[in-house]
Design a protein around this motif. Structure first.
Motif, PDB file in Angstrom:
ATOM      1  N   ASP A  24       0.768  -1.454  -0.051  1.00  0.00           N
ATOM      2  CA  ASP A  24       0.041  -0.039   0.049  1.00  0.00           C
ATOM      3  C   ASP A  24       0.933   1.319   0.046  1.00  0.00           C
ATOM      4  O   ASP A  24       0.544   2.241  -0.735  1.00  0.00           O
ATOM      5  CB  ASP A  24      -0.959   0.044   1.186  1.00  0.00           C
ATOM      6  CG  ASP A  24      -1.847  -1.199   1.213  1.00  0.00           C
ATOM      7  OD1 ASP A  24      -2.162  -1.616  -0.046  1.00  0.00           O
ATOM      8  OD2 ASP A  24      -2.409  -1.742   2.305  1.00  0.00           O
ATOM      9  N   ASN A  28       0.895   3.988  -3.050  1.00  0.00           N
ATOM     10  CA  ASN A  28       0.669   5.355  -2.763  1.00  0.00           C
ATOM     11  C   ASN A  28       1.947   6.263  -3.338  1.00  0.00           C
ATOM     12  O   ASN A  28       1.722   7.205  -3.745  1.00  0.00           O
ATOM     13  CB  ASN A  28       0.738   5.417  -1.331  1.00  0.00           C
ATOM     14  CG  ASN A  28       0.069   7.141  -0.966  1.00  0.00           C
ATOM     15  OD1 ASN A  28      -0.908   7.626  -1.537  1.00  0.00           O
ATOM     16  ND2 ASN A  28       0.585   7.750  -0.049  1.00  0.00           N
ATOM     17  N   TYR A  29       3.007   5.855  -3.235  1.00  0.00           N
ATOM     18  CA  TYR A  29       4.246   6.349  -3.600  1.00  0.00           C
ATOM     19  C   TYR A  29       4.343   6.626  -4.935  1.00  0.00           C
ATOM     20  O   TYR A  29       4.426   7.662  -5.739  1.00  0.00           O
ATOM     21  CB  TYR A  29       5.369   5.547  -3.175  1.00  0.00           C
ATOM     22  CG  TYR A  29       6.755   6.221  -3.646  1.00  0.00           C
ATOM     23  CD1 TYR A  29       7.288   7.082  -2.405  1.00  0.00           C
ATOM     24  CD2 TYR A  29       7.408   6.227  -4.720  1.00  0.00           C
ATOM     25  CE1 TYR A  29       8.768   7.696  -2.787  1.00  0.00           C
ATOM     26  CE2 TYR A  29       8.721   6.579  -4.832  1.00  0.00           C
ATOM     27  CZ  TYR A  29       9.255   7.411  -3.908  1.00  0.00           C
ATOM     28  OH  TYR A  29      10.391   8.157  -4.030  1.00  0.00           O
ATOM     29  N   THR A  32       1.431   9.399  -5.840  1.00  0.00           N
ATOM     30  CA  THR A  32       2.113  10.882  -5.382  1.00  0.00           C
ATOM     31  C   THR A  32       3.106  11.124  -6.010  1.00  0.00           C
ATOM     32  O   THR A  32       3.446  12.450  -6.155  1.00  0.00           O
ATOM     33  CB  THR A  32       2.070  11.028  -3.893  1.00  0.00           C
ATOM     34  OG1 THR A  32       3.027   9.713  -3.394  1.00  0.00           O
ATOM     35  CG2 THR A  32       0.826  10.707  -3.077  1.00  0.00           C
TER      36      THR A  32
END
Length: 124
Positions: A24, A28-29, A32
Motif C-alpha cells: 500500500d 501510494n508512492y 503521489t
C-alpha cells in the motif's frame, strides 16, 4: 518469478525508497511521486538505499503483488540517482533482476526481409 509480457510497461524508480513500505505504501508512492496508476498492470521497480535490494510492485487484475529480492555479491546495477522514473524493456528488467548490467542490453536490430523476386539464388 512472475515475468512481464513485452506489452507491459516497466517503470524503474531512480531514487531509493524507504524499504519499510509495503504494498500500500509503494502504491501510494507511485500515485503521489510519479502521477501514475499502480493498478494499471504496469510493473514498478524500486531500489533500497543500498545496492542489494529490489522490490517490484504490480497489479494482476485481482490484487497487488510485491516481489522482494536481496542479491548477494556486488549488488544490482542502478542508474544515477535522480527523481522520477525511467522505463525499461522486458529484457532490461530481466537482466536487472538477475543482477546483470541491464544498461548493456540493447534491442536487436530490426531487419526487414527483402521480397523474393522469383529469380533463383541456388549455387551449383
Amino acid at each position: 518469478m512472475i515475468a512481464p509480457s513485452s506489452s507491459y510497461r516497466i517503470y524503474l524508480a531512480t531514487h531509493p525508497v524507504d524499504f519499510r513500505k509495503g504494498m500500500d505504501g509503494l502504491a501510494n508512492y507511485v500515485i503521489t511521486n510519479f502521477d501514475l496508476d499502480p493498478f494499471s498492470g504496469a510493473f514498478f521497480v524500486f531500489r533500497s538505499k543500498g545496492r542489494d535490494k529490489i522490490k517490484v510492485l504490480m497489479w494482476d487484475g485481482t490484487g497487488l503483488i510485491m516481489i522482494y529480492k536481496r542479491i548477494e555479491g556486488a549488488g544490482f546495477v542502478w542508474p544515477k540517482l535522480s527523481s522520477g522514473t525511467m522505463t525499461l524493456t522486458k529484457a532490461q528488467f530481466e537482466a536487472l533482476f538477475k543482477g546483470i548490467d541491464w544498461r548493456r542490453v540493447v534491442p536487436a536490430a530490426y531487419h526487414r526481409p527483402s521480397i523474393f523476386n522469383g529469380t533463383s539464388t541456388e549455387v551449383g
